[in-house]
Design a protein around this motif. Structure first.
Motif, PDB file in Angstrom:
ATOM      1  N   VAL A  56       0.788  -1.174  -0.107  1.00  0.00           N
ATOM      2  CA  VAL A  56      -0.104  -0.075  -0.035  1.00  0.00           C
ATOM      3  C   VAL A  56       0.842   1.175   0.030  1.00  0.00           C
ATOM      4  CG1 VAL A  56      -2.064  -1.007   0.897  1.00  0.00           C
ATOM      5  CG2 VAL A  56      -0.272  -0.079   2.541  1.00  0.00           C
ATOM      6  N   GLU A  57       2.188   1.140  -0.010  1.00  0.00           N
ATOM      7  CA  GLU A  57       2.834   2.308   0.299  1.00  0.00           C
ATOM      8  C   GLU A  57       3.154   2.649  -1.122  1.00  0.00           C
ATOM      9  OE1 GLU A  57       6.696   2.244   2.238  1.00  0.00           O
ATOM     10  OE2 GLU A  57       7.178   4.184   2.406  1.00  0.00           O
ATOM     11  N   ARG A  58       2.978   1.836  -1.979  1.00  0.00           N
ATOM     12  CA  ARG A  58       3.146   2.388  -3.491  1.00  0.00           C
ATOM     13  C   ARG A  58       2.058   2.161  -4.552  1.00  0.00           C
ATOM     14  NH1 ARG A  58       7.648   5.085  -4.607  1.00  0.00           N
ATOM     15  NH2 ARG A  58       7.928   4.260  -6.739  1.00  0.00           N
ATOM     16  N   SER A  64      -2.074   1.280  -5.103  1.00  0.00           N
ATOM     17  CA  SER A  64      -3.706   1.136  -4.200  1.00  0.00           C
ATOM     18  C   SER A  64      -4.248  -0.102  -3.801  1.00  0.00           C
ATOM     19  CB  SER A  64      -4.593   1.752  -5.299  1.00  0.00           C
ATOM     20  OG  SER A  64      -4.779   0.887  -6.445  1.00  0.00           O
ATOM     21  N   ILE A  65      -5.077   0.035  -3.143  1.00  0.00           N
ATOM     22  CA  ILE A  65      -5.855  -1.186  -2.383  1.00  0.00           C
ATOM     23  C   ILE A  65      -6.655  -1.619  -3.574  1.00  0.00           C
ATOM     24  CG2 ILE A  65      -7.387  -1.822  -0.850  1.00  0.00           C
ATOM     25  CD1 ILE A  65      -6.165   0.352   1.096  1.00  0.00           C
TER      26      ILE A  65
END
Lengths: 441, 441
Positions: free
Chosen positions: B66-68, B70-71
């Protein structure tokens, strides 16, 4: 306290009203139960009156005599509120959801989505369920009260923790640098108890109010008071008389203090069934016409409440001076005092019953000032922070309340002229909530 | 068969698209994940293109980086569809709901309410869940396949029975006579198995299509084929090649026949990831720009699929004649044939990867006819009844598909000019369903 104002809400439900034959009223479409447009219209009417929220009870089972009366339940609280949220802008949604038969992860997810889609207007009325008809729909037995409350505590703690698992500034979403989320601020909760558990996190960002508002509802058992004191920001009470209400409100506030919280951060609401009509007489007739005989059937019970035997043939005759001289309010039933006052005012037993002498909540009947007087008195006596209004017939009863009662409350300075803000927390006067649940503090 | 036409659907999800960096595309609002208006806009675009339904996968857990990126999930299928249903009139909603972690009574209730609120446009994609991250959100272990399918059978039978427990003409609602429901036609189901049970009835009337449509999805395991054959009216497949698709469609239709059903009453859908662009070259560049490096990282895998070692420094160089002479499609991976054809057509490894050589579903890139050719070929070969379209970027990819591809399909006579009707069953070409589930017949 100088700024304290009445907070109003309206019950939404089957699309008809609080009277058994509301579905047969000529102004009502009998298909309204399955017509979302009806509840949208009622929510918009309540919003026009500055109501802080609509409230949906929820007893998902067939318990009534469906051959003659409607199914007294909304189709589904969350699904209907999702639709209504798109047709309203300020009114909140306090929806009943069971801690006994729902998974905390589902509860957390669907209420948070409603909170996001409504831009901060969602509330969860967290209640335990002991109704065997509901339990059977989940293929489960009814658990005892201790077990139900153990699961309720676990459920609320998990739900609030999931809501807070996406922290306030976790969502970076910077297209230039490519950082979407700060992973340090979206962490699992790994919380579990004897009955329910969840790993998390819940991948849903805070809403404009942070998290949905937790309510609870019911009679003031020690179990419920402790539960409310720890978690709830709103309490939907079942009371009939002003003194009973004041005592309960004090008990709820004390429960919050005992849990280390500010008692002003839990709002206490009493029910009010309303029939707005040009005169009391016309209002009583309207109620009687839609009662389906339910008032008449209560005649023996009314006699017992007053200690005066009442015969069917006397239902339209006010009590005689002899009867009144021996009449007294039966102890143990807080409605008896209301019945006695109605008898002393000269109403016939039929009219007393139409007046709601044996109803489940206080009933007000007549022109606007009757309702405004009740609300102002209770509010100024510290017996309540607001009311959940159940109109006799939603189709015209809610508009009548907004048109006839709300302006009087505003004139008297006890009701806000407009919404304080756009979130439910703003309109309740309670703080935003981010991060872990209040129960951990 | 003469009237047979392609049935289209569009995937809804996180508000961005099927490429990892769709959220970073300049035309995209990076807040779309939590903005219901985005998915409303996409559903309306699909409706403009005559799509029969939108489809929502559902894996409610945080599994991505999720740092890079989307969900990759919709906030909540049912809640979002409830909102979208009020802003659309013809398009259906096929929403994934787990038989492993949901209570049948809740599933039956919320899908039926969606069906009623949308006037007959709801479908349930009933799937079992084996993902340990999802299981952990419910505090449960992953059950083995036999147990998961046992519960799935019980769940669908209970859900369909609850849907049918309010019979077609049960709702009298005659204001004059006062008869609301015929109680003989709203009866408990009293159905239970090893894992789930429910008493019923479900107090929700039929919709304009009777009941929601049951779908299922996945690879063609014997367990899933039997399940689909008994209950499903739609099957969302995971296939890469046309021959594989035709064999699976035949197997699904045979499973329905084995269950005593008409094989034309189960529609088979294959996935298609689309990038609509003026040229193939521009489409590949668009995909590469939003890939987040995911294509490049697959270079060694691509080499293995072709039996030709590929070095990072050769990623932009088409295969030499020597390499092509030894290249062959690796058995066991149906994508290898696609990769080999791309290599033989002279594309560089980077372009082959951008072309979706190692994607999860077939990928089409380029002007309208590229997509139309793929769909017409598969449809006319009996390899599919329709497609679930995943645009690269929803914000403009779905409109481009509707504007550039749909008119070609209509010109070629393989796609309907307008909606057949207003219900999902009408637009799928399957019969209405009232009363007890098909599984009892």
């Amino acid at each position: 306290m100088a700024d304290r104002k009445i907070i109003l809400s309206a019950v939404l439900g089957d699309g008809y009203g609080s009277l058994p034959f509301a579905w047969r009223a000529p102004q009502v479409d009998p298909g309204n139960y399955a017509n979302i447009d009806a509840n949208i219209r009622y929510a918009q009417a309540a919003e026009r009156g500055g109501f802080a929220f609509v409230f949906t009870p929820d007893v998902p089972a067939v318990r009534s005599d469906v051959e003659r009366s409607s199914i007294p339940n909304i189709m589904d609280p969350l699904m209907e509120a999702a639709a209504i949220s798109q047709a309203t802008t300020n009114i909140g949604f306090v929806l009943t959801g069971s801690t006994t038969f729902q998974e905390p992860f589902n509860t957390a997810r669907q209420f948070k989505v409603l909170d996001i889609m409504s831009h901060g207007r969602a509330g969860w009325n967290a209640v335990t369920t002991s109704d065997p008809m509901v339990a059977a729909n989940y293929g489960k037995p009814v658990a005892d009260r201790g077990e139900r409350y153990q699961r309720a505590h676990e459920s609320v703690q998990i739900v609030q923790s999931l809501w807070g698992s996406w922290e306030k500034d976790a969502w970076i979403k910077d297209q230039a640098t490519g950082r979407f989320i700060d992973p340090a601020k979206l962490q699992p909760i790994n919380l579990g108890g004897q009955h329910v558990a969840s790993r998390g996190p819940l991948p849903l960002p805070p809403s404009e109010q942070g998290q949905p508002v937790v309510f609870t509802a019911g009679g003031p058992s020690p179990h419920l008071l402790e539960f409310a004191g720890r978690y709830a920001s709103g309490f939907l009470a079942e009371v009939w008389e002003i003194e009973e209400a004041r005592a309960q409100r004090d008990a709820v506030r004390k429960a919050a203090e005992d849990a280390g919280r500010n008692p002003d951060h839990i709002k206490f609401f009493t029910g009010l069934v309303t029939t707005v009509a040009p005169t009391v007489r016309e209002g009583l007739d309207r109620r009687m016409a839609l009662s389906g005989g339910v008032f008449d059937a209560r005649l023996p019970h009314l006699g017992a409440m007053l200690g005066v035997p009442l015969r069917p043939q006397d239902i339209d005759i006010p009590l005689t001076p002899e009867q009144l001289s021996v009449a007294h309010a039966a102890p143990g039933d807080p409605r008896s005092g209301i019945a006695l006052r109605l008898a002393q005012a000269g109403w016939s037993p039929r009219d007393m019953l139409a007046h709601g002498a044996i109803d489940f909540h206080p009933v007000t009947v007549g022109p606007g000032h009757v309702h405004a007087d009740h609300m102002q008195e209770w509010f100024e006596a510290g017996a309540t922070d607001g009311f959940w209004i159940m109109p006799d017939v939603w189709e015209d009863g809610l508009d009548a309340f907004v048109d006839e009662v709300v302006p009087l409350l505003r004139e008297r300075g006890v009701y806000p002229d407009d919404y304080v803000g756009s979130t439910l927390r703003e309109n309740l006067g309670i703080p935003e909530q981010y991060g872990i649940g209040g129960w951990l503090k």
